[in-house]
Write an enzyme that holds these catalytic residues in place. Structure first.
Site, mmCIF file in Angstrom:
data_model
loop_
_atom_site.group_PDB
_atom_site.id
_atom_site.type_symbol
_atom_site.label_atom_id
_atom_site.label_comp_id
_atom_site.label_asym_id
_atom_site.label_seq_id
_atom_site.Cartn_x
_atom_site.Cartn_y
_atom_site.Cartn_z
ATOM 1 N NE ARG A 167 -87.815 -9.059 -45.608
ATOM 2 C CZ ARG A 167 -86.297 -9.096 -45.683
ATOM 3 N NH1 ARG A 167 -85.685 -9.175 -44.433
ATOM 4 N NH2 ARG A 167 -86.020 -8.409 -46.682
ATOM 5 C CE LYS A 191 -88.275 -11.312 -48.304
ATOM 6 N NZ LYS A 191 -89.205 -10.638 -49.451
ATOM 7 C CG HIS A 259 -94.345 -5.133 -44.940
ATOM 8 N ND1 HIS A 259 -92.933 -6.090 -44.647
ATOM 9 C CD2 HIS A 259 -93.530 -4.691 -46.241
ATOM 10 C CE1 HIS A 259 -91.861 -5.804 -45.477
ATOM 11 N NE2 HIS A 259 -92.446 -5.163 -46.334
ATOM 12 N NE ARG A 262 -88.608 -4.770 -44.596
ATOM 13 C CZ ARG A 262 -87.313 -5.166 -44.497
ATOM 14 N NH1 ARG A 262 -86.490 -5.068 -43.489
ATOM 15 N NH2 ARG A 262 -86.858 -5.425 -45.829
ATOM 16 C CG HIS A 285 -83.748 -3.959 -49.445
ATOM 17 N ND1 HIS A 285 -84.247 -2.782 -49.395
ATOM 18 C CD2 HIS A 285 -84.981 -4.740 -48.951
ATOM 19 C CE1 HIS A 285 -85.363 -2.693 -49.103
ATOM 20 N NE2 HIS A 285 -86.036 -3.614 -48.662
ATOM 21 C CE1 TYR A 294 -89.366 1.934 -47.809
ATOM 22 C CE2 TYR A 294 -87.600 0.978 -48.457
ATOM 23 C CZ TYR A 294 -88.848 0.646 -47.937
ATOM 24 O OH TYR A 294 -89.300 -0.241 -47.728
#
Length: 313
Positions: A167, A191, A259, A262, A285, A294
């Site tokens: 990110r 995150k 982004h 990514r 994730h 994806y």
């Protein structure tokens, strides 16, 4: 909220708890600045609505007595203002966070928000760049900055986004010490402070070293690696602006954002035979279902190629 300039009419009992909630989000839950700002903004909009809905500044008793009908009225109000399903879903997430915080303190009943379902989200797939487009974006020679060290900086950041799947906030948080000893991998704080390890491919490593060789600022080991033209911490908006300039120069679509690099990282790995579980770990994730989107991108590209190439279609 005092820390965020939460200047909204609220009774003192609620105002104090709003400050405590904001502190909890920042210090204990460690939300990203972007998510934190969104939660605060959504709750600010909700309290503004309640002030008119209740004909007065809301207090804890009003929050405790919220009904699903009150929440539906707020969503209808936001929808009339043009808010889409994603915005409404995020608004509910912010309000739910506040009510759960108050419920844990015995100050509110969150049953109303638990009974609410988020609006159905439209299905959309990430829009990656092609491999040639992604490589062009990351080349130092394609950068439009007049200063060579700035062009090298931009190329290094974009190389980390595409080469490591970072990110933009993760790339800009890197320090020189993260590259000590020319490592083959980077340890990334994602995150919520979740750590992951990503391989540092030689091309990305070379781009970072080229930038460091040209950078005119002294880079302390524990300070941000990427600097603005005045020596301060590089802001995401600068890289986003550079990407917009590259879109125009290289003829890329409007979906070509930092982004999107990514997304390109994940899509190209999947197309090359990478397994979903490994890609999930590389992206950081929390859930495999997030990464599974994806597979839809890869399938869509295969179908597009088939429809363009098959002589009987």
């Amino acid at each position: 909220m005092a820390e965020e300039g939460f200047l909204i009419a609220a009774r003192p009992d609620l105002a104090n708890q709003l400050q405590a909630w904001a502190g909890n989000l920042r210090q204990e839950r460690r939300l990203s600045p972007h998510t934190l700002d969104a939660y605060l903004r959504d709750v600010r909009q909700f309290l503004t609505f309640l002030t008119g809905h209740l004909a007065g500044a809301p207090g804890l008793s009003d929050i405790d007595n919220l009904r699903p009908a009150d929440l539906r009225a707020f969503l209808a109000h936001r929808r009339r203002d043009g808010a889409g399903a994603r915005t409404l879903g995020r608004s509910l997430a912010g309000i739910r966070s506040l009510l759960r915080f108050l419920e844990k303190r015995g100050l509110a009943n969150a049953a109303g928000i638990h009974a609410m379902r988020a609006p159905k989200q439209p299905k959309s797939l990430p829009k990656p760049l092609t491999d040639r487009q992604a490589v062009a974006v990351t080349r130092s020679g394609e950068q439009l900055a007049e200063e060579p060290w700035v062009a090298a900086r931009n190329a290094a950041v974009l190389s980390l986004l595409y080469g490591c799947g970072l990110r933009i906030s993760e790339a800009l948080a890197l320090c020189p010490q993260d590259f000590a000893g020319n490592p083959a991998a980077l340890h990334i704080a994602g995150k919520g402070g979740k750590m992951r390890m990503v391989p540092l491919i030689p091309v990305a490593s070379a781009a970072v070293h080229h930038y460091r060789d040209l950078c005119p600022w002294h880079l302390e080991a524990g300070e941000p690696l990427f600097r603005g033209v005045r020596g301060g911490t590089l802001q995401p908006a600068i890289i986003q602006k550079e990407m917009r300039r590259l879109r125009s120069a290289l003829g890329l679509p409007d979906t070509a954002t930092p982004h999107a690099l990514r997304h390109s990282f994940a899509t190209h790995l999947l197309a090359g035979g990478g397994d979903l579980r490994s890609i999930q770990e590389l992206l950081g994730h929390a859930s495999l279902s997030t990464t599974q989107i994806y597979t839809g991108v890869d399938t869509a590209r295969l179908l597009e190629a088939y429809q363009k190439a098959h002589p009987r279609v």
